[in-house]
Structures are given as structure tokens and as C-alpha cells.
Design an enzyme around this catalytic site. Structure first.
Site, PDB file in Angstrom:
ATOM      1  N   THR A 123     -42.246  19.040  12.854  1.00 21.66           N
ATOM      2  CA  THR A 123     -43.375  19.775  12.285  1.00 21.66           C
ATOM      3  C   THR A 123     -44.680  19.492  13.038  1.00 21.66           C
ATOM      4  OG1 THR A 123     -44.804  19.796  10.327  1.00 21.66           O
ATOM      5  CG2 THR A 123     -43.420  17.894  10.567  1.00 21.66           C
ATOM      6  N   ASP A 124     -45.605  20.447  12.952  1.00 23.72           N
ATOM      7  CA  ASP A 124     -46.961  20.242  13.498  1.00 23.72           C
ATOM      8  C   ASP A 124     -47.663  19.064  12.823  1.00 23.72           C
ATOM      9  OD1 ASP A 124     -47.263  21.505  11.011  1.00 23.72           O
ATOM     10  OD2 ASP A 124     -48.599  23.084  11.737  1.00 23.72           O
ATOM     11  N   GLU A 125     -47.186  18.726  11.604  1.00 20.42           N
ATOM     12  CA  GLU A 125     -47.893  17.698  10.829  1.00 20.42           C
ATOM     13  C   GLU A 125     -47.761  16.309  11.440  1.00 20.42           C
ATOM     14  OE1 GLU A 125     -47.792  17.867   6.618  1.00 20.42           O
ATOM     15  OE2 GLU A 125     -47.156  19.957   6.580  1.00 20.42           O
ATOM     16  N   TYR A 147     -44.894  12.338   3.975  1.00 18.05           N
ATOM     17  CA  TYR A 147     -43.954  13.314   4.554  1.00 18.05           C
ATOM     18  C   TYR A 147     -44.054  13.318   6.081  1.00 18.05           C
ATOM     19  CZ  TYR A 147     -42.543  17.858   6.449  1.00 18.05           C
ATOM     20  OH  TYR A 147     -41.997  18.854   7.241  1.00 18.05           O
ATOM     21  N   LYS A 151     -41.439  12.243   9.225  1.00 17.42           N
ATOM     22  CA  LYS A 151     -41.011  13.171  10.275  1.00 17.42           C
ATOM     23  C   LYS A 151     -41.365  12.608  11.661  1.00 17.42           C
ATOM     24  CE  LYS A 151     -39.395  16.718   9.815  1.00 17.42           C
ATOM     25  NZ  LYS A 151     -37.943  17.092   9.728  1.00 17.42           N
TER      26      LYS A 151
HETATM   27  N1  LIG Z   1     -41.118  24.854   5.742  1.00 21.31           N
HETATM   28  C1  LIG Z   1     -41.999  24.661   6.709  1.00 21.31           C
HETATM   29  O1  LIG Z   1     -43.076  25.267   6.720  1.00 21.31           O
HETATM   30  C2  LIG Z   1     -41.679  23.719   7.854  1.00 21.31           C
HETATM   31  C3  LIG Z   1     -42.536  23.695   8.978  1.00 21.31           C
HETATM   32  C4  LIG Z   1     -42.216  22.859  10.039  1.00 21.31           C
HETATM   33  C5  LIG Z   1     -41.078  22.071   9.997  1.00 21.31           C
HETATM   34  N2  LIG Z   1     -40.288  22.085   8.887  1.00 21.31           N
HETATM   35  C6  LIG Z   1     -39.075  21.252   8.890  1.00 21.31           C
HETATM   36  O2  LIG Z   1     -37.972  22.143   8.873  1.00 21.31           O
HETATM   37  C7  LIG Z   1     -36.895  21.564   8.146  1.00 21.31           C
HETATM   38  C8  LIG Z   1     -36.448  22.513   7.064  1.00 21.31           C
HETATM   39  O3  LIG Z   1     -37.540  22.768   6.176  1.00 21.31           O
HETATM   40  P1  LIG Z   1     -37.345  23.709   4.914  1.00 21.31           P
HETATM   41  O4  LIG Z   1     -38.692  24.205   4.540  1.00 21.31           O
HETATM   42  O5  LIG Z   1     -36.256  24.668   5.183  1.00 21.31           O
HETATM   43  O6  LIG Z   1     -36.867  22.636   3.829  1.00 21.31           O
HETATM   44  P2  LIG Z   1     -36.251  22.861   2.383  1.00 21.31           P
HETATM   45  O7  LIG Z   1     -36.817  21.786   1.531  1.00 21.31           O
HETATM   46  O8  LIG Z   1     -36.388  24.283   1.969  1.00 21.31           O
HETATM   47  O9  LIG Z   1     -34.689  22.606   2.599  1.00 21.31           O
HETATM   48  C9  LIG Z   1     -34.160  21.356   2.935  1.00 21.31           C
HETATM   49  C10 LIG Z   1     -32.641  21.429   2.791  1.00 21.31           C
HETATM   50  O10 LIG Z   1     -32.120  20.166   3.219  1.00 21.31           O
HETATM   51  C11 LIG Z   1     -31.194  19.697   2.254  1.00 21.31           C
HETATM   52  N3  LIG Z   1     -31.253  18.215   2.273  1.00 21.31           N
HETATM   53  C12 LIG Z   1     -32.308  17.438   1.940  1.00 21.31           C
HETATM   54  N4  LIG Z   1     -31.998  16.140   2.090  1.00 21.31           N
HETATM   55  C13 LIG Z   1     -30.705  16.095   2.505  1.00 21.31           C
HETATM   56  C14 LIG Z   1     -29.800  15.049   2.833  1.00 21.31           C
HETATM   57  N5  LIG Z   1     -30.160  13.765   2.733  1.00 21.31           N
HETATM   58  N6  LIG Z   1     -28.554  15.373   3.256  1.00 21.31           N
HETATM   59  C15 LIG Z   1     -28.163  16.673   3.342  1.00 21.31           C
HETATM   60  N7  LIG Z   1     -28.966  17.706   3.052  1.00 21.31           N
HETATM   61  C16 LIG Z   1     -30.233  17.418   2.630  1.00 21.31           C
HETATM   62  C17 LIG Z   1     -31.635  20.282   0.928  1.00 21.31           C
HETATM   63  O11 LIG Z   1     -30.574  20.356  -0.011  1.00 21.31           O
HETATM   64  C18 LIG Z   1     -32.164  21.654   1.352  1.00 21.31           C
HETATM   65  O12 LIG Z   1     -31.151  22.628   1.309  1.00 21.31           O
HETATM   66  C19 LIG Z   1     -37.390  20.225   7.626  1.00 21.31           C
HETATM   67  O13 LIG Z   1     -36.938  19.222   8.497  1.00 21.31           O
HETATM   68  C20 LIG Z   1     -38.904  20.347   7.696  1.00 21.31           C
HETATM   69  O14 LIG Z   1     -39.496  19.089   7.913  1.00 21.31           O
HETATM   70  C21 LIG Z   1     -40.549  22.904   7.816  1.00 21.31           C
END
Ligand SMILES: NC(=O)c1ccc[n+]([C@@H]2O[C@H](COP(=O)([O-])OP(=O)(O)OC[C@H]3O[C@@H](n4cnc5c(N)ncnc54)[C@H](O)[C@@H]3O)[C@@H](O)[C@H]2O)c1
Length: 313
Positions: A123-125, A147, A151
């Protein structure tokens, strides 16, 4: 990319499910390990099960004991909501750090010729905020909350394991994703849901904080571009072309739903450690031919008018 075996984690989460769908439609065989937490989309899983190139394993990545034959691991699995991490960081450390450590250990246990290429979704964060200019991939990591700290730790594990054990990897650092069927704890779906129910959206502080919005389908294409054309053991930033303050996002949603601004939002206390602005330089990725294709205003309208949140109720 020829037909590939893709080992996805967190493929029922918001970004992961869009990635899995795209891979299934391209004919890749997808094994999806997802613990199915509160944010997981069970409806998406039922749809994926109609494909014969899909397998779901309900498991915690931190407890995984076996890594099936695969060309790539794409690790989306994480606790992803900053506010939750401020309330209680334990699960964040577990999934976001120990989970990645486990995946790296399973990868390095394979012979070098058999080990999958590790794609860490970040993430950008991890860079923290920036008032002016943009963070490049070489910028220091200065996370501002639990968080983003977990990451950043995960990114460091990947880089450390690569040097010691020869893991091949890419780290993909993306800005805020938005799009259809996002769990309604994040700004856009939560605000849409509240306004549709006749309730004002909840705005942290004065709403002046700036985020860069990236459509989830553009993110998926960015990840696939990096998998096909990216240089191994390299970090890639992914930046949406739409920087907006939170208050402006809320104004846009209210206008689409015909809610007068005076009824559209109420202020709630500011998030502790709130980041002022995120912004990334993603020229390295754009040199591979990727550009965001989807228009924020049009896609926001589609979400505000059409999104069906019943799947999460
Ligand atoms: N949503 C955003 O804006 C954003 C931006 C940049 C990066 N990210 C990164 O992208 C990734 C996905 O984000 P998202 O928004 O789809 O998240 P989300 O919270 O919607 O989904 C996360 C998924 O991971 C599963 N999960 C969580 N912990 C787990 C574990 N220990 N074992 C197996 N499965 C597990 C959950 O059941 C869920 O289905 C993350 O790594 C997040 O840090 C998200």
C-alpha cells in the site's frame, strides 16, 4: 502469460476477488486460500466454484502447512482497515506479518527451480503521508498507524527473504482502491450505504485529507502487467489519477444521490495519526505500458446507484 497456476491468498476480499475473477476468465488455474473473515465475499466464492479451474481452501495463511505447485503467489490476505488496527492491532500483526512470514518460509522450502514468484500486495500507506510531491519506490518507509506499520514490516520481510534465500518477488504498492462490492467499512461504500438509508455519512475531522483513488479493475491490470512484464525483485508503485479530499468524495456521492450538502455528512473525531495526503510516483509501472483506464466520476456513479451491499449483510 501462458496458462499459469496462481496461488492467491485473500481472494474473497475486495481486490482479491476481482483479481481471481480476471484470472479464472483468462483460464488460469487459481487456488485461493482465504480464511473467510468478516470482509470476505461468500457470494463471490459461490460464483467462482462454478469454474472448474478454481479451488478454495478455507485456511489462515499464518497456519498454512503446504504450498501447492504454483507459478505465482499473489498475497492479498490481510487485515485492511486502519480504524480496526487502531482499536486492536493483534490480528493485524498475525495476518499481515506472521502470515507473510509463513508464505515466505513455505516458498523458500521449495527448490529454487520450483519456487513460485512472490507478489506482495502492499500500500501507499507504508511511506506515510506527503504534503507536496510524490513518493518514489526508493522513498523511506514511515508508516503512521498500526495497519501501515504491519504492511511495511511485510515488505521488509519479503526483501530480506529474497536476499537470504533467493526468493523472486515483486512488491506492488497501491493507492486507495474503490469499485463494485467493497465491504462497507471503507469511505465510499460506507457513505453510500448510509446516505441511501437516510443517514449522513461520517467524516473524520474536517475531511481535508487527500487520497488518490484507483479503480479495482485498474489495480488488477496493474498487478497482471507486473507479473508479465515487471523486473524481478523490484517494487512498483500504482497511483490512481484522481486525488481528492474526503469531503469532496462525500460531496460527489451526495450529489449523485440527490442529498443536499447540509444533510450529507457529519463530522466525527479525527482518526489518530491521520495522514494528510498520499501520493505516489508510478512512472516505473507506466513505462511497462499500464495506465489507469476507468473514470472516477462515472464509476462512482455506478457504485452509488447500482451497488448491492446485501451480500455483506
Ligand atoms: N483496499 C485498498 O484500498 C487497498 C489499497 C492498497 C493496498 N491494499 C492491500 O490489498 C490487499 C487486499 O485488500 P482488500 O481491500 O481487498 O482487503 P479486504 O479486507 O477486503 O480482504 C482481505 C481478505 O483476506 C482474507 N484474510 C485476512 N486475513 C487472512 C489470513 N490470515 N489468512 C487467509 N485469509 C485472510 C479475508 O478473509 C478477506 O477475504 C491487502 O493486503 C491490503 O493491504 C488495499
Amino acid at each position: 502469460m501462458q496458462s499459469k497456476l496462481i496461488f492467491v491468498t485473500g481472494g474473497l476480499g475486495f481486490i482479491g476477488k476481482h483479481f481471481v475473477k480476471r484470472c479464472l476468465d483468462m483460464g488460469y488455474f487459481v487456488t485461493n486460500v482465504d480464511i473467510v473473515n468478516y470482509a470476505a465475499d461468500r457470494f463471490a466464492n459461490e460464483k467462482f466454484k462454478t469454474y472448474n479451474n478454481y479451488r478454495h481452501i478455507e485456511e489462515d495463511i499464518a497456519n498454512l502447512s503446504h504450498l501447492p505447485e504454483s507459478d505465482f503467489i499473489v498475497n492479498f490476505a490481510a487485515e485492511s482497515h486502519v480504524d480496526n488496527s487502531i482499536s486492536d492491532s493483534r490480528q493485524f500483526c498475525h495476518s499481515n506479518i506472521l502470515g507473510v512470514q509463513r508464505l515466505l518460509e513455505l516458498s523458500r522450502a521449495k527448490a529454487a527451480s520450483d519456487a513460485p514468484h512472490f507478489i506482495q500486495i502492499s500500500t501507499d500507506e507504508v511511506y506515510g503521508d506527503i504534503v507536496q510531491g510524490r513518493h518514489a519506490e526508493s522513498s523511506a518507509l514511515r508508516p503512521s498507524n498500526p495497519y501501515s506499520a504491519t504492511k511495511a514490516a511485510a515488505d521488509m520481510l519479503v526483501i530480506g527473504w529474497a536476499r537470504t534465500y533467493g526468493i523472486r518477488y515483486n512488491i506492488v504498492r497501491m493507492t486507495n482502491n474503490y469499485g463494485p462490492n467493497q465491504y462497507p467499512e471503507k469511505l465510499i461504500p460506507k457513505s453510500v450505504m448510509r446516505l441511501r438509508r437516510g443517514l449522513p455519512a461520517l467524516m473524520h475531522g474536517n475531511g481535508s485529507y487527500i487520497r488518490s483513488w484507483l479503480h479495482v479493475k485498474d489495480s488488477v491490470e496493474a498487478i497482471l502487467t507486473i507479473m508479465v512484464k515487471g523486473e524481478s525483485n523490484t517494487v512498483y508503485n500504482v497511483h490512481g489519477d484522481c486525488e481528492l479530499s474526503n469531503i469532496d468524495v462525500l460531496r460527489k456521492i451526495a450529489s449523485i444521490l440527490d442529498v443536499p450538502e447540509k444533510d450529507a455528512f457529519v463530522q466525527i473525531p479525527d482518526r489518530v495519526g491521520q495522514d494528510v495526503r498520499y501520493s505516489l510516483d508510478d512512472n516505473r509501472l507506466r513505462a511497462l505500458g499500464w495506465n489507469p483506464a476507468l473514470d472516477f466520476d462515472q464509476e462512482l456513479k455506478n457504485i452509488a446507484v447500482e451497488d448491492d451491499f446485501r451480500r455483506f449483510l
